[in-house]
Every structure is written in structure tokens, then in C-alpha cells.
Design an enzyme around this catalytic site. Structure first.
Site, mmCIF file in Angstrom:
data_model
loop_
_atom_site.group_PDB
_atom_site.id
_atom_site.type_symbol
_atom_site.label_atom_id
_atom_site.label_comp_id
_atom_site.label_asym_id
_atom_site.label_seq_id
_atom_site.Cartn_x
_atom_site.Cartn_y
_atom_site.Cartn_z
ATOM 1 C CG ASP A 166 -2.291 0.564 0.932
ATOM 2 O OD1 ASP A 166 -2.353 1.776 0.633
ATOM 3 O OD2 ASP A 166 -3.302 -0.161 1.001
ATOM 4 C CG HIS A 175 -5.353 3.687 0.775
ATOM 5 N ND1 HIS A 175 -4.870 2.473 0.363
ATOM 6 C CD2 HIS A 175 -6.680 3.668 0.527
ATOM 7 C CE1 HIS A 175 -5.867 1.744 -0.118
ATOM 8 N NE2 HIS A 175 -6.977 2.449 -0.032
ATOM 9 C CB SER A 211 -9.128 -0.050 -1.013
ATOM 10 O OG SER A 211 -9.791 1.151 -0.768
#
Length: 768
Positions: A140, A210, A551
Site C-alpha cells: 500500500d 491509505h 480497498s
């Protein structure tokens, strides 16, 4: 449509090389079995091969791969790319491309809230201890290690097999920032810098938010007292809150490079992770061109489970991605929590929306309401609103083009006192709560938005007032499949039903990366931010991240998979996936069929949620599982119609692919779901499946079939008796069309049941 606050669904695509005058990064897939014996390592041979074929030196090689991909990534000219393509040692050459980057209550909703109770036949302390032997690799945007979600309180020493490490950087000190919880932190940036011409910090620290969110969702430690301005008070924790985390940063503010992602996966496999959590994907492309499918196959062959997001391109059909059968594909759905907000109009009609706004309210006094029909002004773009018209009023803005926060800021600058962001032009009624409005603001669906805009443009003196209801739990119906979640049928292989399952992915909360601002801001230290947006550095937000997208559902499943791996370390990735699928549920908390926010008053189908919503506690003891061996996956790849070189790219070794090894139909693969595709020549389809017993004692199962009236099904045998764990039995299901006049798609199920277990497989029927 991609919904994001700090949410990214990463699009990866690789194509054959094309010529241009500038040097570019290419992935070079080598025939590694041809390595001469005089080379000590495969990397040495790759380097020599590159130098001998091109006019470049070793510095042009960015990475050499061995675990997830056989070959290397290098920066070469068009002529050099052509020379590499002609080499007898090269299988294929791919051009590396850059693409843009696409909870407190969810553990309770999944039945994981009991920290010390009895769960799945095991006491919680036993599960916690075993979970420490499971390592989740998160590919990520990195990690913010100071978050309390990564505390290692009570954790024992790292497993002896672990080969990973935390790398040192100017802003990342392994001795300070890594511990018994966060046991690996690496960064892969070479291809990104080459493609973008920019320089990034060579650090695993997360400057996007994220990666920190996905990491804390999958395995974050328990953190009591988490909330956002008083909303959603509770304990923030990951699904497998005692598992360990290793982070592989391969994404930055302009996106990700496929060469960097493969490097991350290649390293993670060598480090010794047990489960991949990968919230990345792209448009469906053949598996031999898809880096995640290629690397994922190698991971699966080594017993590593690969969990990926299904995509955020719903509610449109055939948008689901990451569809290879060796990848577990996760859709997104809601939980039983919402944040209601209301628009009361001057005509006394009230419409409901959703909002996380917690600032000063508007009170009860109605104020003017305005909606401008012009393209720029209807979307509330910079400079499009006339302060003379907007001042002191609530402004309706169409969703899209710019972010919600920017719309609110532009309305505020023009003198507006409130903002309504309305879905339009096919957005549907699926809306998301957004926490960062600086003035009273909310989102409404398309139906409500159309009604509000009609009133605003036709009433003589339109007025409105906004109010906010805070957080409401035990909401019904729940779950509901999110409108943004990508749908089937599977574009690449219609005989393989995807997605596999759904999990919470709409309005997911976790502790974030220190203080953060809204989308578009880039922190330069842990507490200060710089931005080109109208929001100042003083308008910092708390350390809770609020995200939506597949996600976010992906790390829910990777975390639950880690729990299953802890309890059943002998289970293969296919067994874990099967347990999650065959125990999933398809009815909501109203005891009605799970709904689909992407359609008007329609129940969701397996094309939206696969087998259904995961049910972790039941997945611990599913009774039976559908297992797939290495040979099963090879047989699947051999049956795709690919060339020998293309099969080699995926399998990582040569295979003869004899006719006896190939499946007569891809639907014959031993999967926990069915996708039956009829055509004019074939009105009868038979599939054989193998079930493996994972239950102690003698168990007998009977079959139940549910199909549309225009289809008949026979299952032979209709009873299966298992005497010991590991025993396998086959059955054959034959599906026949009774008529040729059938809908484009319909659905049913095949279920094996006894007094304890229900082993359900969804079935989709279509005609080509």
C-alpha cells in the site's frame, strides 16, 4: 465510481511495449530455467544478460525478481527494448505504466468484539496467542508507525522464520518505530521515480493515509476511546488484532508503478508473510499480463493467501477485477451504523441524507436555498458562484468534478452558510458520509437531490434548513451492498463467479496518521500540513480516518483470514476462502434478502456479493471445504487457451499441458461457487466438485438445491458420509435448461446440510 476520502483503489495495467524516443521502464520476464550453471545467483545472470543485450550498464536495472516474478525491471531505450524482446532468454517484455491511486463498529458487526470470551470453539486468549504466528503483508502507501493501532503491548517475540526488516530513513527509525507488532516496513520507489521524474522520500512512512488505514483495519491493536468529534465512540481495532503486520510501500501521491508493486510482493514472499492484503487492482486483463495475478499465483503456490479488493466501478456489470481463482476477491457493503442528516424545505417536506458534520448547526430558522443550473455553477466550481446570490443561503451542488470539501469551501467563500451535495446523472441513491465539511453540509441521493433541485428552481422563494442526527446504530436494513462496489459477471472467465464475498467497506473508521487534513493535502511532518487548497494549516483534523471502498473491505477479509489461519494453521488458502464463502449469509437484519444500493429497490445478487457476507465465527468450523491443489491451479491455467510462453509467465515454470490435464470447461475448477453458462449448443452442463471434511467424527450431509423454475438440477450422490478429517468425496451436479426463453442472468444455490453445518455454494446461470 471510486469513492474516497483518503481512499484509493489502485489501477494496475501492463501492456506490451510500444516505441517512443524516451527511455522507459520495462518488466523483462526471463526464462529462468535457462540460467547457465556458472552463475552463483539468478540475479547475476539477469545483470549479465541485460548488459550483453543492451548498451546500458547495471545502474539501469531497478529490480531483480525471483519469488513473485522471474526477471527484472530496467530503464531502456526503444532500441534496447526491441533487442531484449528478440532475446531467446526473454519470455515477454512489458512496459511499466503509472496510474492514479483509485473501524470502530465493524468488528462488532462481524461478531469479533468479545476480547475474552468463547469464539469458534476456542477461548480468546488462545486465539490471540496463535494469531501472533500469522504475518499479514500489506502492499500500500506505507504506514504511520506512531498510531496506537500498532502498539505491541503484550506481544511475544517475532516468529523465528521471519526474514523481513524495517528500513531506516530520515523520518523512520526502525529501533523506534518498529516493534513486535510492526515487524516489517520497506519501500519500493525506483520505477515510480523513473516514470514520474520526481523524487520521493525513500521511507516506508505513509503520507497518503491509505496504507495506515488498511493496516490498522486488518490487524490493528485495540485502542479504546476512539471517535471523530464524538461520533462513533468505541474501541478501534483490527480484525486480527494480535496478528503481526509487515508493510511494503509501493504507492505514492501520483500513483503506483507495477514494477514497484511486483518488487514489493517478491520481497514479501521471501520475507515469510502468511497473508497478502492488497487493495489494488485494475480493469480486467489477461492473467499473463496482470502483475498481481502473476505474483499472486506464485504466492498461492507457496501457501500464502492473497486477498484483493474487487474494484470501485459499480454498480456497472462486468467491472469486477482481481478475478483469478487463486485470489480471494472482496466486494464492499454497509454495516448497521449510519449518520443521518436532514434537509427541511420551505414547503414542509423533509429529505434525508447523510453527514459526519459535527460543527455548529444552523438552528431552526429557514434560510434561502439556491441551485444554479450552469455546468460550472451546478458543480460549485471555483469562481462559479455569485456572492450576491449565494450569501446567507444553502447551496445545492451536483456531485462530481471536484471533491465535496472543495465544494463546501467554495460555497463558504461565496458567503453560503450550508451545502447539499446531490447525486445526479445516474449516480443513484448510494451516498457516503463525509467528515470534513467546514460549514453545515450533507450528501443526498439522486432521487432526493432531484426533488430538492426542482423545488429550488421552481418555488417563488425557496428556503431550507439543515440538521444533523449524529450516529445511529442497529440500522435496518444492513448489510447492503455498496453502489460503488464492482459487479460481475466475470469478464475474463464467465464460468468463474466473482466477487467471492462481501465485507464492511462503506464508511470504515480506523486510527490514522496523526493529524490529517482533507483529500489533496500532503503532510510534511507528523503534525503540520501544506496544501494548495483553500483549507489552512490550522484546520487540522483528528487522527481518525474515514474511508469507503473495496480497498477497505479487503483488509477486513485479510484480517479474518489471519484468524482462521491462526486457529487452523494447516488450512490452505483455498480452504480458508471456502470456509468464508460457504458460511456466508445472504439475508439482512430484517430477515430479507441483502439489498443492493446500486439498484432501485432490488435485492443484491451473487454478481454483487458472491457467496454473501462473511460470518467469521461460523467460518471457523465450516464442516466441509472445497480445496484446490497446485495441480488444480495449473490445470486451470492450461485451460485458458494461452500460449506456452503465456502459461510460463503465470506458472513460473514450463508445463506440457496435456489434453488429459486440461479442464473440459473452466467451470469444472473445484471452486466453492458455480457459474453455469448455457449456449445454443449446450443446454446441459455438468460439473464435478470435491468436498474435504474438516470436522471430527462421522458426519453425513444431504443436499438441497434451489434454482429457477426453468432449470432442472440433479446431484449425484445426494448424500455424503465422512468418517474422518481430511476425507474427500466427489459429487456431480447436472444443470439442464427446460426452455430456451430465459433471462440474461438468474441465480440459485447448492447446499450440503446436516444438523450442525450448512455448506452453501451460490450458483449463477446465464446464456451466451
Amino acid at each position: 465510481m471510486a469513492l474516497r476520502f483518503y481512499v484509493f483503489f489502485i489501477v494496475i495495467a501492463i501492456t506490451f511495449f510500444t516505441c517512443s524516443s524516451a527511455k522507459k521502464t520495462y518488466l523483462v520476464h526471463m526464462k529462468h530455467y535457462m540460467k547457465p550453471r556458472n552463475y552463483a545467483t539468478i540475479s547475476d545472470w539477469y545483470v549479465d544478460h541485460f548488459i550483453s543485450v543492451t548498451s546500458s550498464d547495471q545502474s539501469s536495472i531497478l529490480y531483480t525478481y525471483d519469488s513473485a516474478f522471474h526477471g527484472y525491471a530496467a530503464i531502456v531505450s526503444p532500441n534496447e527494448a526491441e533487442a531484449l524482446h528478440r532475446s531467446d532468454f526473454v519470455v515477454k517484455l512489458y512496459e511499466d505504466r503509472m496510474y492514479q491511486l483509485h473501524t470502530t463498529r465493524s468488528p462488532m458487526f462481524l461478531g469479533l468484539e468479545n476480547e475474552f470470551g468463547f469464539w469458534g470453539g476456542k477461548i480468546a486468549p488462545e486465539i490471540h496467542l496463535k494469531s501472533q504466528n500469522v504475518i499479514i503483508g500489506v502492499v500500500d502507501t506505507g504506514i504511520w508507525p506512531e498510531s496506537k493501532s500498532f502498539s505491541d503491548t503484550g506481544m511475544l517475540s517475532v516468529p523465528l522464520w521471519w526474514k523481513g526488516k524495517c528500513v531506516k530513513a530520515n523520518d523512520f527509525d526502525p529501533k523506534k518505530h518498529c516493534n513486535q507488532k510492526l515487524i516489517g516496513a520497506r519501500v519500493f520507489y525506483k520505477a515510480y521515480e523513473s516514470e514520474t521524474g520526481t523524487t520521493v522520500q525513500h521511507s516506508p512512512r505513509d503520507y497518503e493515509g491509505h496504507g495506515t488505514h488498511t493496516s490498522s483495519t486488518t490487524a490493528g491493536s485495540s485502542v479504546p476511546g476512539a471517535s471523530l468529534f464524538g461520533l462513533a465512540n468505541g474501541t478501534a481495532r483490527g480484525m486480527a488484532n494480535h496478528a503481526r503486520i509487515a508493510v511494503y510501500k509501493a504507492c505514492f501521491d501520483q500513483g503506483c508503478s507495477s514494477a514497484d508493486i511486483i518488487a514489493a510482493m517478491d520481497t514479501a514472499i521471501s520475507d515469510g508473510i502468511n497473508i497478502f492484503s492488497i487493495s489494488l487492482g485494475g480493469s480486467p486483463i489477461p492473467y499473463h499480463e496482470d502483475p498481481i495475478a502473476i505474483a499472486g499465483f506464485q504466492a498461492n503456490q507457496k501457501g500464502i493467501m492473497v486477498v484483493c479488493s474487487a474494484g470501485n466501478d459499480g454498480p456497472y456489470d462486468q467491472t469486477v477485477t482481481n478475478t483469478a481463482p487463486w485470489i480471494t476477491t472482496v466486494a464492499a457493503s454497509t454495516i448497521d451504523r449510519t449518520f443521518p442528516a436532514f434537509v427541511k424545505l420551505g414547503n414542509r417536506v423533509t429529505y434525508r441524507g447523510i453527514s459526519l458534520y459535527t460543527g455548529k448547526g444552523m438552528g431552526d430558522q429557514l434560510v434561502g436555498l439556491v441551485y444554479n443550473k450552469g455546468s460550472d455553477s451546478s458543480h460549485c466550481l471555483e469562481g462559479s458562484l455569485d456572492p450576491a446570490v449565494v450569501r446567507g443561503k444553502v447551496v445545492v451542488c451536483d456531485r462530481g468534478i471536484i471533491g465535496r470539501v472543495e465544494k463546501g469551501v467554495i460555497v463558504q467563500k461565496a458567503g453560503g452558510v450550508g451545502v447539499i451535495v446531490a447525486n445526479s446523472n445516474g449516480d443513484g441513491d448510494d451516498v457516503e458520509a463525509y467528515p470534513f465539511f467546514l460549514i453545515p453540509g450533507l450528501d443526498v441521493g439522486e432521487k432526493e437531490g432531484d426533488a430538492i433541485k426542482l423545488y429550488a428552481t421552481t418555488a417563488a422563494n425557496p428556503t431550507a434548513v439543515l440538521s444533523f442526527g449524529g450516529m445511529v446504530v442497529n440500522v435496518k436494513p444492513a448489510p447492503v451492498v455498496a453502489g460503488f462496489s464492482s459487479r460481475g459477471p466475470n469478464l475474463l472467465n464467465p464460468e468463474m463467479l466473482k466477487p467471492d464475498m462481501t465485507a464492511p467497506g462503506s464508511i470504515s473508521w480506523q486510527l490514522g496518521q496523526g493529524q490529517v487534513a482533507h483529500r489533496g493535502c500532503r503532510p510534511i511532518t507528523g503534525s503540520r500540513l501544506t496544501t494548495s487548497s483553500p483549507v489552512s494549516n490550522q484546520q487540522l483534523l483528528p487522527r481518525i480516518d474515514v474511508d469507503s471502498g473495496t480497498s477497505m473491505s479487503c483488509p477486513h477479509v485479510s484480517g479474518v483470514s489471519a484468524l482462521l489461519k491462526a486457529i487452523h494453521p494447516e488450512w490452505s488458502p483455498s480452504a480458508i476462502r471456502s470456509a468464508l464463502m460457504t458460511t456466508a449469509y445472504t439475508v439482512d437484519n430484517n430477515n430479507s434478502a441483502i439489498g443492493d444500493a446500486g439498484s432501485n429497490s432490488r435485492a443484491a445478487t451473487p454478481y454483487a456479493f458472491g457467496a454473501g457476507h462473511i460470518q467469521p465465527e461460523k467460518a471457523v468450523n465450516p464442516g466441509l471445504v472445497y480445496e484446490a491443489t497446485s495441480n488444480d491451479y495449473i490445470a486451470f491455467v492450461c485451460s485458458l487457451g494461452y500460449s506456452k510462453d503465456e502459461i510460463y509467465v503465470i506458472a513460473g515454470r514450463k508445463h506440457a499441458c496435456s489434453d488429459s490435464q486440461k479442464l473440459h470447461d473452466l467451470g469444472q475448477f473445484n471452486y466453492p461457487s458455480f457459474s453455469i453458462v448455457f449456449n445454443d449448443q449446450s443446454k446441459e452442463v455438468s460439473y464435478t466438485r470435491t468436498l474435504t471434511n474438516v470436522e471430527f467424527g462421522i458426519c453425513t450431509y444431504g443436499v438441497e438445491v434451489s434454482v429457477p423454475a426453468f432449470i432442472s438440477v440433479s446431484v449425484k450422490p445426494d448424500k455424503l458420509t465422512f468418517n474422518h478429517i481430511g476425507e474427500k468425496h466427489q459429487y456431480t451436479a447436472t444443470f439442464k435448461l427446460k426452455t430456451t426463453n430465459i433471462p440474461s442472468s438468474s441465480f440459485g444455490s447448492i447446499t450440503w446440510k446436516n444438523s450442525i453445518h450448512t455448506v452453501r455454494s451460490p450458483a449463477a446461470f446465464s446464456k451466451m
